[in-house]
Design a protein around this motif. Structure first.
Motif, mmCIF file in Angstrom:
data_model
loop_
_atom_site.group_PDB
_atom_site.id
_atom_site.type_symbol
_atom_site.label_atom_id
_atom_site.label_comp_id
_atom_site.label_asym_id
_atom_site.label_seq_id
_atom_site.Cartn_x
_atom_site.Cartn_y
_atom_site.Cartn_z
ATOM 1 N N ARG A 194 69.500 102.053 19.204
ATOM 2 C CA ARG A 194 68.774 100.806 19.511
ATOM 3 C C ARG A 194 69.714 99.614 19.541
ATOM 4 N NH1 ARG A 194 64.782 103.507 16.531
ATOM 5 N NH2 ARG A 194 65.604 102.706 14.572
ATOM 6 N N ARG A 195 70.634 99.546 18.571
ATOM 7 C CA ARG A 195 71.574 98.420 18.552
ATOM 8 C C ARG A 195 72.534 98.467 19.740
ATOM 9 N NH1 ARG A 195 75.033 98.622 14.524
ATOM 10 N NH2 ARG A 195 74.428 100.616 13.597
ATOM 11 N N ALA A 196 72.904 99.679 20.156
ATOM 12 C CA ALA A 196 73.856 99.829 21.259
ATOM 13 C C ALA A 196 73.229 99.607 22.626
ATOM 14 C CB ALA A 196 74.482 101.226 21.213
ATOM 15 N N THR A 197 71.888 99.512 22.684
ATOM 16 C CA THR A 197 71.221 99.366 23.977
ATOM 17 C C THR A 197 70.485 98.038 24.117
ATOM 18 O OG1 THR A 197 69.324 100.603 23.099
ATOM 19 C CG2 THR A 197 70.957 101.836 24.363
ATOM 20 N N ARG A 198 70.590 97.151 23.126
ATOM 21 C CA ARG A 198 69.915 95.858 23.286
ATOM 22 C C ARG A 198 70.692 95.021 24.305
ATOM 23 N NH1 ARG A 198 71.193 94.392 17.027
ATOM 24 N NH2 ARG A 198 73.461 94.360 17.178
ATOM 25 N N GLY A 199 69.997 94.100 24.922
ATOM 26 C CA GLY A 199 70.627 93.288 25.953
ATOM 27 C C GLY A 199 70.377 93.870 27.337
#
Length: 257
Positions: A194-199
C-alpha cells in the motif's frame, strides 16, 4: 487463470500471484515459468495497483526443477534458462511494484525471484541459499540478480559456500526489506504494498522502469537518461496536478493510469 502451476488472487486493487506447487516445493519447471510469465503479463496490463508474489506450502521456491532438466541437451537448457531470464526481466519491466512474500525457504532460482522483486518481506521462518556452490552445478544465472542486490563479497559467500542464511541476515545484506514474525507476514506485505503504490500510478510505473534502465549505467549516462525521463514526465497531467496541488495546499486528484 485456468493453470496447473499458478493462481491469481485479487483483493482491494492488488493482485497476488501464487506459485501453487506445494508438493514440488514450487520448483520452477519450464511450464511453471511460462505460467508465471503469463500471469505477470496479465497483471502488468491490468489496472492492479501492485503485485505480490507468494508460494503455497512450506517452501517459497526451491529453484529450478531438476526433474524437468535432467538429461536435457544444450539447446534445451539454453531455452529453459532464457525463459527464466524473460520471467525475471518481466517482473522488473511491468509498471506495478512487485513485492515478494517469503514465508519459507528460497533457494537458487527461488532466491533469484526474491532478489529480482522490487521489494521483499520475509517471515522470520524464511531462509535463503544459492546451493549450487556445494554441488556440481553452480548457480550462474541466480547470481546475476543476487549479486546485484547484496554486493560482490556477500554474493560470493552465498554462491561458494551454498549455505543457507536466515531472514535476519538476508535483511542485513539487503536481500529483503524487512523481517517480521510469520503471523504478521500478510499484514506487513500488505502495508508495504500500500505504501509503495500510493500516489500516481503512471508516475510510479515510469519511475520503476527508469530506475532499472539507469541503475547499471555509469553516472553520466545514468543522469542523461534520468534527465530525459524526468523532463518528459513533467508534462503528464499527474505531474502538473502534483505541482498544482502542492502550491494550492490541497490533496491531488490523479487522472493518468
Amino acid at each position: 487463470m485456468d493453470n496447473a502451476c499458478v493462481e491469481l488472487e485479487h483483493h482491494e486493487g492488488f493482485t497476488t500471484i501464487w506459485m501453487n506447487l506445494p508438493k514440488r516445493r514450487n520448483a520452477l519447471s519450464l511450464r511453471h515459468m511460462e505460467e508465471l510469465i503469463e500471469a505477470f503479463r496479465r497483471v502488468g496490463d491490468s489496472d492492479a495497483r501492485g503485485v505480490m508474489l507468494a508460494g503455497r506450502g512450506p517452501v517459497f521456491s526451491s529453484g529450478h526443477d531438476f526433474a524437468d532438466m535432467a538429461g536435457s541437451n544444450l539447446a534445451e537448457m539454453r531455452h529453459l534458462l532464457a525463459v527464466c531470464t524473460d520471467l525475471m526481466t518481466l517482473m522488473q519491466s511491468i509498471p506495478q511494484p512487485v513485492v515478494a512474500r517469503v514465508h519459507g525457504l528460497a533457494t537458487a532460482a527461488g532466491c533469484q525471484l526474491v532478489a529480482t522483486a522490487d521489494l521483499a518481506v520475509a517471515a522470520d521462518t524464511a531462509g535463503f541459499a544459492a546451493p549450487g556452490g556445494k554441488g556440481g552445478w553452480f548457480c550462474h544465472t541466480p547470481m546475476v540478480a543476487i549479486g546485484q542486490t547484496v554486493g560482490r563479497k556477500r554474493a560470493l559467500e552465498l554462491a561458494l559456500t551454498g549455505d543457507v542464511i536466515d531472514a535476519a541476515t538476508a535483511a542485513d545484506w539487503g536481500l529483503v526489506n524487512t523481517v517480521v514474525p510469520a503471523g504478521r507476514l500478510d499484514e506487513a506485505c500488505g502495508d508495504l504494498l500500500r505504501r509503495a503504490t500510493r500516489g500516481s500510478a503512471l508516475s510510479k510505473g515510469m519511475g520503476k522502469q527508469a530506475f532499472y534502465a539507469q541503475i547499471d549505467l555509469d553516472q553520466p549516462k545514468a543522469y542523461t537518461h534520468a534527465i530525459e525521463v524526468m523532463a518528459s514526465s513533467s508534462q503528464t497531467a499527474d505531474a502538473q496536478e502534483s505541482m498544482d496541488a502542492f502550491l494550492e495546499k490541497r490533496e491531488p486528484k490523479w487522472v493518468d493510469r
